[in-house]
Every structure is written in C-alpha cells, then in structure tokens.
Write a protein that holds these residues in place. Structure first.
Motif, mmCIF file in Angstrom:
data_model
loop_
_atom_site.group_PDB
_atom_site.id
_atom_site.type_symbol
_atom_site.label_atom_id
_atom_site.label_comp_id
_atom_site.label_asym_id
_atom_site.label_seq_id
_atom_site.Cartn_x
_atom_site.Cartn_y
_atom_site.Cartn_z
ATOM 1 N N TYR A 101 4.244 -8.745 -7.823
ATOM 2 C CA TYR A 101 5.309 -8.967 -6.805
ATOM 3 C C TYR A 101 5.182 -7.858 -5.744
ATOM 4 N N TYR A 102 6.006 -7.985 -4.605
ATOM 5 C CA TYR A 102 5.995 -6.859 -3.655
ATOM 6 C C TYR A 102 7.495 -7.050 -2.923
ATOM 7 N N TYR A 145 7.824 -0.625 1.849
ATOM 8 C CA TYR A 145 6.883 -1.669 0.993
ATOM 9 C C TYR A 145 6.691 -0.933 -0.420
ATOM 10 N N MET A 146 7.039 -1.809 -1.535
ATOM 11 C CA MET A 146 6.480 -1.393 -2.720
ATOM 12 C C MET A 146 5.678 -2.780 -3.329
ATOM 13 N N PHE A 147 4.730 -2.305 -4.176
ATOM 14 C CA PHE A 147 4.067 -3.402 -4.752
ATOM 15 C C PHE A 147 3.783 -3.089 -6.370
ATOM 16 N N TRP A 148 3.685 -4.370 -7.266
ATOM 17 C CA TRP A 148 3.209 -4.218 -8.427
ATOM 18 C C TRP A 148 1.811 -4.943 -8.657
ATOM 19 N N TYR A 149 0.787 -4.291 -9.164
ATOM 20 C CA TYR A 149 -0.483 -4.748 -9.482
ATOM 21 C C TYR A 149 -0.662 -4.703 -11.046
ATOM 22 N N THR A 188 12.215 -9.158 -2.057
ATOM 23 C CA THR A 188 11.143 -9.195 -2.962
ATOM 24 C C THR A 188 10.412 -10.554 -2.598
ATOM 25 N N ASP A 189 9.299 -10.668 -3.026
ATOM 26 C CA ASP A 189 8.347 -11.776 -2.626
ATOM 27 C C ASP A 189 7.237 -11.755 -3.715
ATOM 28 N N LYS A 190 6.773 -12.912 -4.115
ATOM 29 C CA LYS A 190 5.741 -13.332 -5.063
ATOM 30 C C LYS A 190 4.301 -12.901 -4.379
ATOM 31 N N GLY A 191 3.423 -12.281 -5.507
ATOM 32 C CA GLY A 191 2.023 -12.069 -5.197
ATOM 33 C C GLY A 191 1.429 -13.258 -5.774
ATOM 34 N N GLU A 192 0.071 -12.664 -6.297
ATOM 35 C CA GLU A 192 -0.743 -13.998 -6.834
ATOM 36 C C GLU A 192 -0.382 -14.416 -8.265
ATOM 37 N N VAL A 193 0.103 -13.381 -9.062
ATOM 38 C CA VAL A 193 0.416 -13.650 -10.492
ATOM 39 C C VAL A 193 1.729 -13.372 -10.793
ATOM 40 N N PRO A 194 2.815 -14.029 -10.322
ATOM 41 C CA PRO A 194 4.155 -13.621 -10.589
ATOM 42 C C PRO A 194 4.679 -14.065 -11.736
ATOM 43 N N ASP A 195 4.120 -15.443 -12.257
ATOM 44 C CA ASP A 195 4.710 -16.065 -13.660
ATOM 45 C C ASP A 195 4.979 -15.171 -14.796
ATOM 46 N N GLY A 196 6.106 -14.875 -15.132
ATOM 47 C CA GLY A 196 6.528 -14.075 -16.437
ATOM 48 C C GLY A 196 7.002 -12.855 -16.060
ATOM 49 N N TYR A 201 -15.085 1.551 -7.317
ATOM 50 C CA TYR A 201 -14.769 1.356 -5.696
ATOM 51 C C TYR A 201 -14.444 -0.015 -5.311
ATOM 52 N N PHE A 202 -13.101 -0.081 -4.801
ATOM 53 C CA PHE A 202 -12.529 -1.407 -4.417
ATOM 54 C C PHE A 202 -12.647 -1.794 -2.847
ATOM 55 N N CYS A 203 -12.902 -2.539 -2.471
ATOM 56 C CA CYS A 203 -12.535 -3.138 -1.287
ATOM 57 C C CYS A 203 -11.326 -3.761 -1.084
ATOM 58 N N ALA A 204 -10.356 -3.853 -0.187
ATOM 59 C CA ALA A 204 -9.060 -4.421 0.191
ATOM 60 C C ALA A 204 -8.926 -4.967 1.571
ATOM 61 N N GLU A 205 -8.258 -6.040 1.706
ATOM 62 C CA GLU A 205 -8.029 -6.565 3.012
ATOM 63 C C GLU A 205 -6.485 -6.773 3.361
ATOM 64 N N ASN A 206 -6.253 -6.707 4.372
ATOM 65 C CA ASN A 206 -4.847 -6.970 4.727
ATOM 66 C C ASN A 206 -4.447 -8.331 4.535
ATOM 67 N N GLY A 207 -3.718 -8.585 3.704
ATOM 68 C CA GLY A 207 -3.130 -10.190 3.351
ATOM 69 C C GLY A 207 -1.931 -10.497 3.968
ATOM 70 N N GLY A 208 -1.381 -9.749 5.011
ATOM 71 C CA GLY A 208 -0.489 -10.279 5.631
ATOM 72 C C GLY A 208 0.920 -9.720 5.120
ATOM 73 N N THR A 209 1.977 -9.583 5.669
ATOM 74 C CA THR A 209 3.320 -9.113 5.137
ATOM 75 C C THR A 209 3.137 -7.602 4.374
#
Lengths: 111, 111
Positions: free
Chosen positions: A47-48, A31-35, A55-63, B88-96
């Motif tokens: 994206y992740y 797994y790899m992610f961009w925040y 690859t798949d979209k995350g919360e804010v993929p636009d642009g 400090y950040f908390c995070a939860e497993n969002g699936g996949t």
C-alpha cells in the motif's frame, strides 16, 4: 532522532492473530509506502499513501489494511495473519519525486 | 503490466575490478529510474538516479547508463571494494509517486 523508524523490528505471531506494524517519519514527507521483501520476489508494494487520509493499493494489498490519520504515521495491519505473510516489511517515505528513504525493516514470522 | 528485472541473481567480482549490474524494464513510459543498495539486515539505500531525458549519469565511483531503445538500465561500479558487497535493486517510477522494484542482484566481492 530524525528519520524513518519502524516498530517492532521483530515479531512472531500465530495464524489468525491481528498484527500492526508501525511506521513513523519525522520529515513530513507526503508519500509513504509499505513494501514486503521475500526471496525470489524482491520488494513488492503493498500500500502507499500520497498524503494524510489518502491511501491506495499496491501490487499485493490482500490481507492488509493501512491508515494515515497523521502525515508522520503509516501503520500496516494484518487483520488475520497467515503463514504466507511471513516476510520482512519495509516502510518508506519520499517528498514528491525525490529520493525514497527506507526504514530498517520489520521481520514478521507467522507460525 | 509493469515489470522490472535484473539479468543475473548473483555477480561475483574480484576486488579492484569494475562491476556492471544490468536491469531490464518493460514500461516504455517510465521517466525516472533509481538504483538502490541493500546490505544484510538493513533497508535499501539510494545510490544514484537518472531521468529519461539523460543517457548517463555519474556519481562517486558509480555510473548509471540508460538505453531507452532497448529499455535497459545498468549500474557500473568502478574499483569494486569489499564494502560494495550487497544486493542491488533497480526501480522505475510507477506513477503517482510509487516505485516498482526489480528482484535484485547480489554482488559478491572476492578479496
């Protein structure tokens, strides 16, 4: 050295230009992610990728556009940068449900 | 949708005191939670995690408590030191494989 590295660490660009942020990990994590990290919003997932060529979209993929032709690389491209994309970008990787490892971040300023 | 949030943006404690950082989550199906520490100019670093089949987990000077009834997570730091100053950040497993992060709490340690 083993780990996860991002480049460039700092980038200034102009509105409308294309920018690519690079991410490389040496662990062969699936797994790899961009925040992106902005004041008042914490870390938001762009994206992740669960594996090469997936690859798949995350919360804010636009642009943004990503690709994952090789397991170890996960570049993030801003096809036409906007001022709202000024941010600190973090790449991360993990193996399955294991610990998420972050890079040191890429600070992008769009003028 | 999912949301993860910390109760306070800034927490100020005296060196040597115990710190408690709180976090609320909304997805009752989340089964994995993590706390991260982010120092200025660096990427987030893993502190401790907990799975939903546990109520408490202890590490070195840190304890995470999980209350699934009220969907609340807390991080306790014993004998807080200046080096604990960070966000400090908390995070939860969002699936996949992805993690959803809260907005962060800044811990300030007064000498």
């Amino acid at each position: 050295d083993a780990g996860i590295t991002q480049s460039p660490r700092y980038k200034i660009t102009e509105t409308g230009r294309q920018v690519t942020l690079m991410c490389h990990q040496t662990w062969s994590h699936s797994y790899m992610f961009w925040y992106r990290q902005d004041l008042g919003h914490g870390l938001r997932l762009i994206y992740y990728s669960a594996a090469a060529d997936i690859t798949d979209k995350g919360e804010v993929p636009d642009g943004y556009v990503v690709s994952r032709s090789k397991t170890e690389n996960f570049p993030l491209t801003l096809e036409s940068a906007t001022r709202s994309q000024t941010s600190v970008y973090f790449c991360a990787s993990r193996e399955g449900a294991g610990e998420l490892f972050f890079g040191e971040g890429s600070r992008l300023t769009v003028l | 949708g999912e949301s993860v949030g910390l109760h306070l943006p800034t927490l100020s404690v005296q060196e040597g005191d115990n710190s408690i950082i709180n976090c609320a989550y909304s997805n009752s199906a989340s089964d994995y939670f993590i706390w991260y520490k982010q120092e200025s100019g660096k990427g987030p670093q893993f502190i401790i995690d907990i799975r939903s089949n546990m109520d408490k987990r202890q590490g070195q000077r840190v304890t995470v408590l999980l209350n699934k009834t009220v969907k609340h997570l807390s991080l306790q730091i014993a004998a807080t030191q200046p080096g604990d100053s960070a966000v400090y950040f908390c995070a939860e497993n969002g699936g996949t494989g992805k993690l959803i992060f809260g907005q962060g709490t800044t811990l300030q340690v007064k000498p």
